[in-house]
Design an enzyme around this catalytic site. Structure first.
Site, PDB file in Angstrom:
ATOM      1  N   GLU A  20      -7.662  -2.724  -1.534  1.00  0.00           N
ATOM      2  CA  GLU A  20      -8.873  -2.718  -0.724  1.00  0.00           C
ATOM      3  C   GLU A  20      -8.483  -2.187   0.637  1.00  0.00           C
ATOM      4  O   GLU A  20      -7.346  -2.348   1.079  1.00  0.00           O
ATOM      5  CB  GLU A  20      -9.520  -4.099  -0.631  1.00  0.00           C
ATOM      6  CG  GLU A  20      -8.691  -5.134   0.059  1.00  0.00           C
ATOM      7  CD  GLU A  20      -9.367  -6.494   0.070  1.00  0.00           C
ATOM      8  OE1 GLU A  20      -9.340  -7.131   1.138  1.00  0.00           O
ATOM      9  OE2 GLU A  20      -9.899  -6.908  -0.966  1.00  0.00           O
ATOM     10  N   TYR A  30      -5.602   7.670  -0.347  1.00  0.00           N
ATOM     11  CA  TYR A  30      -5.802   7.045  -1.652  1.00  0.00           C
ATOM     12  C   TYR A  30      -6.570   7.973  -2.600  1.00  0.00           C
ATOM     13  O   TYR A  30      -6.220   8.092  -3.770  1.00  0.00           O
ATOM     14  CB  TYR A  30      -6.513   5.704  -1.511  1.00  0.00           C
ATOM     15  CG  TYR A  30      -5.753   4.695  -0.676  1.00  0.00           C
ATOM     16  CD1 TYR A  30      -4.371   4.559  -0.790  1.00  0.00           C
ATOM     17  CD2 TYR A  30      -6.411   3.884   0.239  1.00  0.00           C
ATOM     18  CE1 TYR A  30      -3.676   3.646  -0.013  1.00  0.00           C
ATOM     19  CE2 TYR A  30      -5.721   2.962   1.013  1.00  0.00           C
ATOM     20  CZ  TYR A  30      -4.361   2.856   0.880  1.00  0.00           C
ATOM     21  OH  TYR A  30      -3.665   1.946   1.644  1.00  0.00           O
TER      22      TYR A  30
END
Length: 134
Positions: free
Chosen positions: A89, A101
């Protein structure tokens, strides 16, 4: 590690939380320049589920590819340990981290509204996953 986290994050993990990440189910990775820790990543894995608990680079070393290096190490380790999915997260304001990411194939899978504290309230946590081929 706690010192770097306090420099790099507005609301870092506490020292006791970092210390708890040295148990059997955790692995930590560090990146050093001139024998000085510049950043770290913490990976938690239970069976086929791996979670990137934190990845952190001290501010003066950000932008030099150290986060990418650590992420590659985490991904390689999770694959080697037979993880099927790597979870993480990230703060919605973490634009550079989100781009990193996405470049490595993570997909946004959800949001936690108002999850992270900020100086003037809160911001969302973006949930992301990377699935490994069997």
């Amino acid at each position: 590690m706690a010192h770097i986290a306090s420099q790099a994050h507005s609301h870092p993990m506490s020292l006791s939380t970092i210390q708890s990440c040295f148990g059997n189910l955790y692995k930590s990775f560090g990146v050093y320049l001139a024998d000085e820790l510049q950043g770290f990543a913490i990976l938690h894995q239970i069976f086929e589920d791996a979670t990137l608990m934190d990845i952190c680079i001290c501010p003066q070393s950000q932008g030099a590819g150290l986060g990418r290096f650590l992420l590659e190490k985490v991904i390689a380790d999770a694959k080697e340990a037979k993880a099927e999915t790597l979870f993480l997260e990230v703060r919605s304001s973490g634009v550079a981290a989100i781009k990193l990411y996405l470049r490595y194939g993570f997909k946004e899978t959800g949001r936690r509204k108002g999850y992270y504290k900020t100086a003037d309230g809160s911001e969302d946590a973006i949930l992301m996953e990377l699935h490994f081929n069997s």
